[in-house]
Design a protein around this motif. Structure first.
Motif, PDB file in Angstrom:
ATOM      1  N   ARG A 312       0.845  -1.201   0.000  1.00  0.00           N
ATOM      2  CA  ARG A 312       0.000   0.000   0.000  1.00  0.00           C
ATOM      3  C   ARG A 312       0.877   1.245   0.000  1.00  0.00           C
ATOM      4  NH1 ARG A 312      -3.282   3.236   3.815  1.00  0.00           N
ATOM      5  NH2 ARG A 312      -2.060   2.326   5.512  1.00  0.00           N
ATOM      6  N   THR A 314       1.121   5.044   0.461  1.00  0.00           N
ATOM      7  CA  THR A 314       0.339   6.064   1.176  1.00  0.00           C
ATOM      8  C   THR A 314       0.826   7.480   0.918  1.00  0.00           C
ATOM      9  OG1 THR A 314       1.739   5.960   3.152  1.00  0.00           O
ATOM     10  CG2 THR A 314      -0.092   4.388   3.010  1.00  0.00           C
ATOM     11  N   GLU A 343      -2.921   4.936  -2.791  1.00  0.00           N
ATOM     12  CA  GLU A 343      -3.883   5.874  -2.215  1.00  0.00           C
ATOM     13  C   GLU A 343      -3.872   7.202  -2.979  1.00  0.00           C
ATOM     14  OE1 GLU A 343      -5.902   4.776  -0.255  1.00  0.00           O
ATOM     15  OE2 GLU A 343      -5.009   3.229   1.042  1.00  0.00           O
ATOM     16  N   GLN A 344      -4.888   8.004  -2.749  1.00  0.00           N
ATOM     17  CA  GLN A 344      -5.052   9.248  -3.497  1.00  0.00           C
ATOM     18  C   GLN A 344      -3.871  10.186  -3.310  1.00  0.00           C
ATOM     19  OE1 GLN A 344      -8.755  11.210  -2.674  1.00  0.00           O
ATOM     20  NE2 GLN A 344      -8.423  12.840  -4.167  1.00  0.00           N
ATOM     21  N   GLU A 345      -3.252  10.151  -2.126  1.00  0.00           N
ATOM     22  CA  GLU A 345      -2.132  11.056  -1.845  1.00  0.00           C
ATOM     23  C   GLU A 345      -0.823  10.567  -2.470  1.00  0.00           C
ATOM     24  OE1 GLU A 345      -4.003   9.587   0.408  1.00  0.00           O
ATOM     25  OE2 GLU A 345      -5.330  11.210   1.081  1.00  0.00           O
ATOM     26  N   GLN A 347       0.735  10.270  -5.304  1.00  0.00           N
ATOM     27  CA  GLN A 347       1.040  10.632  -6.684  1.00  0.00           C
ATOM     28  C   GLN A 347       2.490  10.265  -7.015  1.00  0.00           C
ATOM     29  OE1 GLN A 347      -1.399  11.620  -8.574  1.00  0.00           O
ATOM     30  NE2 GLN A 347      -2.919  12.069  -6.990  1.00  0.00           N
ATOM     31  N   GLU A 373      -5.108  -1.506  -7.363  1.00  0.00           N
ATOM     32  CA  GLU A 373      -6.176  -0.634  -6.862  1.00  0.00           C
ATOM     33  C   GLU A 373      -5.605   0.781  -6.786  1.00  0.00           C
ATOM     34  OE1 GLU A 373      -8.653   0.030  -2.728  1.00  0.00           O
ATOM     35  OE2 GLU A 373      -8.140  -2.023  -3.302  1.00  0.00           O
ATOM     36  N   ILE A 374      -5.989   1.620  -7.743  1.00  0.00           N
ATOM     37  CA  ILE A 374      -5.341   2.913  -7.910  1.00  0.00           C
ATOM     38  C   ILE A 374      -6.348   4.033  -7.668  1.00  0.00           C
ATOM     39  CG2 ILE A 374      -4.061   4.394  -9.501  1.00  0.00           C
ATOM     40  CD1 ILE A 374      -3.214   1.831 -10.969  1.00  0.00           C
ATOM     41  N   HIS A 375      -6.031   4.894  -6.704  1.00  0.00           N
ATOM     42  CA  HIS A 375      -6.891   6.032  -6.389  1.00  0.00           C
ATOM     43  C   HIS A 375      -6.239   7.366  -6.771  1.00  0.00           C
ATOM     44  CE1 HIS A 375      -9.501   3.293  -4.125  1.00  0.00           C
ATOM     45  NE2 HIS A 375      -8.401   2.773  -3.598  1.00  0.00           N
ATOM     46  N   ALA A 376      -5.009   7.332  -7.255  1.00  0.00           N
ATOM     47  CA  ALA A 376      -4.303   8.544  -7.700  1.00  0.00           C
ATOM     48  C   ALA A 376      -4.326   8.592  -9.221  1.00  0.00           C
ATOM     49  CB  ALA A 376      -2.871   8.535  -7.175  1.00  0.00           C
ATOM     50  N   ASP A 377      -4.091   9.790  -9.797  1.00  0.00           N
ATOM     51  CA  ASP A 377      -4.191   9.926 -11.255  1.00  0.00           C
ATOM     52  C   ASP A 377      -2.857  10.176 -11.949  1.00  0.00           C
ATOM     53  OD1 ASP A 377      -3.738  12.517 -10.444  1.00  0.00           O
ATOM     54  OD2 ASP A 377      -5.755  13.238 -10.921  1.00  0.00           O
ATOM     55  N   ASP A 378      -1.780  10.357 -11.186  1.00  0.00           N
ATOM     56  CA  ASP A 378      -0.473  10.601 -11.798  1.00  0.00           C
ATOM     57  C   ASP A 378       0.486   9.497 -11.334  1.00  0.00           C
ATOM     58  OD1 ASP A 378       1.749  11.586 -13.043  1.00  0.00           O
ATOM     59  OD2 ASP A 378       1.959  13.360 -11.770  1.00  0.00           O
TER      60      ASP A 378
END
Length: 451
Positions: A312, A314, A343-345, A347, A373-378
């Protein structure tokens, strides 16, 4: 009949879990740290959790391939109060010569065969039972902090009934010039070996740790060992695990790690033993961390060998590389589940997962489940998986050069596996895993001396 109290009927799984808990409850007076209130509270809660859930079953998604009935049918007994005799030849076979070594026989520390001379100032390497007396506050601050996030019966089982383990703390800025080996040996049938390890590296510390699990011929039973790893800022750890226990043994290993900013973890696993063996490798990664995981398993006979990873990210700029290979023959089965969570943070994460598997017979099976499982976009993330047989063109090529078909298949299989052995930086450990591979590989004598 009127007036008689109704007897509550328990489901078979509930009955089994409670029966197991009742059997193991008799161990409590023999366990270390009974004078520590915090530890007794943890044990009580874990014992209740295990009595409720028992060993994990296929009803849980993460354990869907687990042959729970195989474990529950067994009767495992811990070693008695007297230390078991140590097979000196077995110790020498697996002991690393240029290392600090802690030897455990049937889950009990064997001081006569261990060697911890010349440790750098400030470095602590102790049996966990000793650490609970010598530095209980340091153990209390870290024990169960990472493993406690895992909600299944085997973690609860180890928390409730661990007999010993290792407490290793490397102070800030220290570098160990030799590896630390935790050598676990099984000496008897039906044995129960429950261990907990704490590996703590403070900022800028560096170390190499090797966990070896083996046994005398005919030794069976259950090994349940959990390792919690905390890496401080800019710390670096190479962690190796070699599992070559007997063909009727059961093994669960949990490796749970947390990496602070810019820390680096390198983990390799070789799995060749046991009727059923599973290793979970979980890591929580901070900013700028690097995590490299790889491993090899060979499932022969009716063995089932499982590897499950969950990494994970983070925080930003983390790097993960996972490379695993598996081989199954006869009626052997392998399971690989690899999960990377961003996680979203987190990047700028860079993560890759690769799993290649080889089936050598019609009755063999390998289940591979890579997951992102990807919550970030970069981010830059990818995975690849392959399950197949030997390339018939490659076999034919070797046959055309005068090599028999059986030898050609063995050579190609060994070449497939050997690529993972080359990732081991410790020469002596690489030779041990090389020997374990040849021992487990059917008809390995046809390979001869490999360059």
């Amino acid at each position: 009949m009127a007036g008689l109290p109704k007897k509550r009927l328990r489901a078979p799984e509930e009955s089994t879990a409670m029966d197991h808990a009742e059997r193991f409850r008799s161990l409590r007076p023999q366990l270390p740290g009974r004078e520590l209130h915090w530890l007794e509270q943890l044990r009580d809660a874990a014992e209740h959790r295990f009595a409720t859930s028992g060993f994990p079953s296929s009803h849980l998604e993460e354990w869907k391939y687990t042959p729970r009935a195989l474990i529950e049918r067994q009767v495992f007994q811990p070693a008695g109060p007297d230390a078991a005799p140590v097979d000196a030849a077995l110790v020498e076979r697996y002991r690393l010569t240029d290392a600090w070594v802690l030897v455990f026989v049937d889950g009990r520390f064997a001081s006569d065969h261990s060697w911890l001379e010349g440790l750098p100032e400030g470095v602590a390497i102790l049996p966990l039972a000793t650490a609970l007396q010598a530095c209980p506050e340091q153990v209390a601050a870290r024990f169960q902090r990472l493993a406690g996030k895992q909600d299944h019966g085997l973690v609860a089982f180890t928390t409730a009934y661990f007999r010993d383990g290792v407490f290793l703390r490397i102070p800030a800025g220290a570098t160990l010039t030799r590896p630390v080996q935790l050598l676990h040996l099984a000496s008897r049938a039906g044995g129960l070996r429950v261990l907990r390890h704490l590996v703590l590296l403070e900022c800028h510390a560096e170390a190499r740790v090797v966990e070896t699990y083996a046994g005398v011929e005919g030794a069976e039973g259950l090994t349940a060992a959990i390792t919690e790893i905390e890496l401080g800022e800019n710390a670096a750890l190479e962690h190796y695990k070699l599992q070559v226990e007997g063909p009727r043994s059961y093994h669960f290993g949990g490796i749970y790690a947390e990496l602070a900013r810019s820390a680096r973890l390198r983990q390799h696993q070789g799995a060749f033993g046991g009727l059923w063996a599973r290793t979970d490798i979980h890591g929580d990664l901070g900013q700028g961390t690097e995590c490299r995981l790889d491993g090899l398993f060979l499932a022969t006979g009716q063995r089932q060998l499982d590897t499950h990873t969950r990494i994970r990210h983070t925080a930003p700029y983390g790097v993960t590389r996972e490379t695993y290979r598996g081989i199954a023959t006869e009626r052997g089965r392998g399971v690989f589940t690899g999960r990377i969570v961003v996680e979203q943070e987190a990047q700028k994460t860079d993560a890759e997962m690769n799993n290649r598997n080889l089936l050598l017979s019609d009755g063999a099976e390998i289940d591979s489940r890579p997951q992102l499982e990807i919550h970030a976009d970069d981010v830059k993330c990818s995975h690849g998986v392959a399950v197949g047989q030997l390339d018939p063109d490659a076999v034919f090529y070797l046959e055309s050069r005068g090599i028999g078909q059986d030898s050609a298949r063995q050579w190609l299989t060994f070449a497939f596996a050997k690529a993972m052995l080359e990732n081991i930086d410790l020469d002596e450990l690489r030779r041990q895993e090389h020997a374990a591979l040849l021992t487990a590989l059917p008809q390995a004598e046809s390979i001869g001396e490999w360059p």
